[in-house]
Design a protein around this motif. Sequence first.
Motif, PDB file in Angstrom:
ATOM      1  N   LYS A 238      26.421  37.420  21.901  1.00 56.52           N
ATOM      2  CA  LYS A 238      27.368  37.089  21.093  1.00 56.52           C
ATOM      3  C   LYS A 238      28.253  38.511  20.354  1.00 56.52           C
ATOM      4  O   LYS A 238      29.296  38.637  20.495  1.00 56.52           O
ATOM      5  CB  LYS A 238      26.863  36.285  20.015  1.00 56.52           C
ATOM      6  N   LYS A 239      27.288  39.421  20.204  1.00 52.47           N
ATOM      7  CA  LYS A 239      27.982  40.500  19.400  1.00 52.47           C
ATOM      8  C   LYS A 239      28.428  41.433  20.619  1.00 52.47           C
ATOM      9  O   LYS A 239      29.570  41.903  20.340  1.00 52.47           O
ATOM     10  CB  LYS A 239      26.764  41.337  18.689  1.00 52.47           C
ATOM     11  N   ASN A 242      31.982  39.800  21.450  1.00 55.37           N
ATOM     12  CA  ASN A 242      32.832  40.347  20.044  1.00 55.37           C
ATOM     13  C   ASN A 242      33.398  41.660  20.288  1.00 55.37           C
ATOM     14  O   ASN A 242      34.542  41.972  20.315  1.00 55.37           O
ATOM     15  CB  ASN A 242      32.125  40.032  18.821  1.00 55.37           C
ATOM     16  N   ASN A 325      33.252  32.751  17.214  1.00 57.60           N
ATOM     17  CA  ASN A 325      32.714  32.871  15.959  1.00 57.60           C
ATOM     18  C   ASN A 325      32.604  31.857  15.036  1.00 57.60           C
ATOM     19  O   ASN A 325      31.929  31.618  14.081  1.00 57.60           O
ATOM     20  CB  ASN A 325      33.182  34.276  15.360  1.00 57.60           C
TER      21      ASN A 325
END
Length: 329
Positions: A238-239, A242, A325
Amino acid sequence: MRLLLKLAISWILWGIGFYLYYPFLSIFLVRYIKPSELGFFYLTTLIFSLPLPYLGGKINKKFGDKYSIILGMSISGTGILLLPFASSIILLYIFMIMYNSFYIALPAFYELMEIEGKSTISKVWAISVLPSIFMPSIGGMISQYLGFTYLFIISAFFIIFSFLPLITQKEIKNTDPKIEFYPIISLIILPVALSSQFIYLVIKEMYNLSDTLIGIIATFAELLGSIIAFTSSFISSKKAINLSLILFSLQSLIIISPYFSAFYGLWESIIPLSLSISKKNYVSAVTMQMIGWILGYLIASIIQSPRDAIFLSSVLSLIVLAFINFGKY
């Protein structure tokens, strides 16, 4: 030879062939197709290629992974080999669909990487990008001084021979490929698809750049994407997604300088990271990626403005970022 090493060598060979011609594909195609119609061309060829991952999954089940890799990469390389010899628009479509046969091989590649453990896909992907450090520049010089025919022929042989490291791989048969739907994968790929066929073409026309300089810029772009892709294997997906989407959105700053097109290179981390959502069903994951490409090409064909497609791509990458997010992902 360990499977991981075989996969890395195979993808490096593929990467050499791919990065040699890739920055110049749209530049070559506009000799036959109007820039405003490129989106429709890519859209049509990809729609006809949509069954290819499922076909690859069927071959995996019946014969084993390496056979779908041999078939897919051989046909794909042959398509690139024949591309500069197309004497009509119909042949141009046929050869591009042949080139898309690497989608037959992709599920098998990913399944073999999965055997080697978590994060292997991102690591091998990052390793395969290493040829991008020098191949786009070499491709630019070949196209500028020898012509596109030599460029595509040389690229084709590396793509075809990319299956050789896996020729002795033990057969691994997989279960029947079942299609599952992961819409988020298509959304992640959508911004990449919107700008992929236009980014280098647009900066070439905006700033009157030489093919050699286009190759150098593409080299920096791919190097940046490789670094982020490799780094992403050590942090949460996820990071990593992003970060990749934020940096990718900066490509629209080409209105300030052509060098901002280097941020397009983040597609090299976005694509493997999108697979982290697939729950190991790579036939479905690759199919959903293709749907994302199809949607991007569809929008591009409707817009019929390469420059607007790039700016919309940046906006959509931020919208997808917000969805990831604040949505259910």
